[in-house]
Design a protein around this motif. Structure first.
Motif, short mmCIF file in Angstrom:
data_model
loop_
_atom_site.label_atom_id
_atom_site.label_comp_id
_atom_site.label_asym_id
_atom_site.label_seq_id
_atom_site.Cartn_x
_atom_site.Cartn_y
_atom_site.Cartn_z
N GLU A 51 13.42 -34.32 2.20
CA GLU A 51 13.92 -34.94 3.42
C GLU A 51 13.35 -34.30 4.68
O GLU A 51 13.54 -34.79 5.79
CB GLU A 51 15.46 -34.85 3.46
CG GLU A 51 16.02 -33.47 3.78
CD GLU A 51 15.95 -32.50 2.58
OE1 GLU A 51 16.28 -31.32 2.77
OE2 GLU A 51 15.54 -32.95 1.50
N GLN A 52 12.63 -33.21 4.52
CA GLN A 52 12.08 -32.49 5.67
C GLN A 52 10.62 -32.87 5.92
O GLN A 52 9.93 -33.36 5.03
CB GLN A 52 12.17 -30.98 5.42
CG GLN A 52 13.57 -30.46 5.17
CD GLN A 52 14.45 -30.53 6.40
OE1 GLN A 52 13.97 -30.70 7.52
NE2 GLN A 52 15.75 -30.40 6.20
N ALA B 285 10.65 -26.98 1.37
CA ALA B 285 11.23 -27.68 2.53
C ALA B 285 12.17 -28.79 2.11
O ALA B 285 13.06 -29.17 2.87
CB ALA B 285 10.11 -28.24 3.41
N LYS C 236 10.65 -27.61 9.47
CA LYS C 236 12.08 -27.91 9.29
C LYS C 236 12.77 -28.15 10.63
O LYS C 236 13.85 -28.74 10.67
CB LYS C 236 12.77 -26.76 8.55
CG LYS C 236 12.41 -26.66 7.07
CD LYS C 236 13.33 -25.74 6.32
CE LYS C 236 14.74 -26.32 6.23
NZ LYS C 236 15.62 -25.49 5.36
#
Length: 329
Positions: free
Chosen positions: A169-170, A166, A291
């Motif tokens: 940052e997700q 992922a 996401k």
């Protein structure tokens, strides 16, 4: 041996001769409680009813209907912690040697008994039973430690896998995955944690985790290609296609898992058992949803099924929160 153990650890003596039963009780009764039975069948019944407190089983060999080594074999199969002793007035070496070779008996004592020697034999047998009990307790403690370590390592593997797929940052779906497993009722793995050497265990875990990670990556990549849009409505339909009859769709935003083991497989199955394709898809689906800022939450229904519905995703776990999750398993 503590006073408590001395009072509760009993000896079962089986003999068809009533005088022998009385003689044994008088000779050994001061050493430990003595239970008696007059036949193999009665011995099995008394054994089944009192297996928790019987430490030593002594059986005469020749009895009407069945031989004593049959009873000792019965005890060996069902209650291996009990010390088993065969006694007889006859020199039946064929049965005795067979019983020893098969591990059914600890010792053979020939009649007539010499009281001092008999007491010493019973004392040693009680001591051996106590040592076996202590050893079993230590093994259980070792197993619990290994179970906890195994689950903790697998949880760490889930976090690493999700972060690699992922991206940092997700939102990571780790909490959703762990919450689902906890709701489903996780049973930590047992079979291979004591039977394998630790280095072999770590090796098997590594290969198992790598195979699982590759399967999750393949599903996640495919789903991203097939459903690139930001909408999350297809999630339940995707799960229904993957799990088939094991999941009952109840609408666009919810469904029911019929078997909780579908959601706990990677965490609870032995390391020699490959993880199913459906379970890999379950984590891939959680990644796909994360996401997009969404997740799946589970609640246990009154009919035993696990109701799942779409919900907003939680922020990524902090190290403290992840440690707290590990403590719950």
């Amino acid at each position: 041996m503590t006073d408590f153990e001395a009072q509760t650890a009993a000896i079962l003596y089986v003999d068809d001769e009533a005088n022998a039963l009385k003689y044994f009780q008088r000779a050994i009764g001061a050493l430990a409680p003595v239970l008696t039975a007059g036949s193999v069948e009665e011995g099995k019944r008394v054994l089944d009813e009192n297996a928790g407190r019987i430490a030593v089983l002594v059986s005469d060999q020749r009895m009407p209907g069945a031989y004593g080594n049959e009873l000792l074999s019965y005890a060996w199969d069902r209650y291996p912690h009990i010390v088993r002793i065969l006694t007889t007035a006859y020199s039946e070496l064929e049965y005795t040697v067979e019983a020893v070779n098969r591990g059914q008996i600890h010792r053979y004592i020939q009649k007539p008994w010499e009281i001092a020697a008999l007491r010493m034999e019973m004392k040693q047998a009680l001591d051996l039973a106590r040592l076996r009990k202590e050893h079993a307790s230590l093994l259980r403690e070792k197993l619990l430690v290994r179970q906890k370590q195994a689950v903790a390592n697998r949880i760490g593997g889930i976090y690493t896998l999700c972060a690699s797929l992922a991206g940092p940052e997700q939102l990571l779906p780790v909490e959703a995955y762990l919450a689902a497993a906890l709701t489903a009722g996780l049973t930590p793995p047992e079979p291979d944690w004591l039977l394998m050497d630790y280095s072999d265990l770590i090796s098997a875990e590594a290969f198992r985790s790598a195979a699982f990670g590759a399967a999750v990556r393949a599903h996640f990549t495919r789903v991203e290609v097939e459903y690139p849009q930001r909408t999350v409505e297809p999630a339940i339909a995707m799960l229904a296609q993957a799990f088939g009859a094991r999941l009952s769709a109840v609408g666009a935003g919810g469904a029911v898992f019929l078997d909780g083991r579908d959601l706990t497989e990677f965490l609870e199955t032995p390391c020699h058992a490959p993880v199913s394709d459906q379970h890999a898809f379950w984590l891939a689906c959680l990644l796909w949803l994360a996401k997009r800022g969404w997740s799946l939450q589970l609640t246990r229904g009154g009919d035993g099924g696990l109701q799942v519905r779409l919900a907003q995703a939680e922020p990524p776990l902090t190290p403290t929160q992840l440690a707290a999750w590990v403590e719950q398993f």
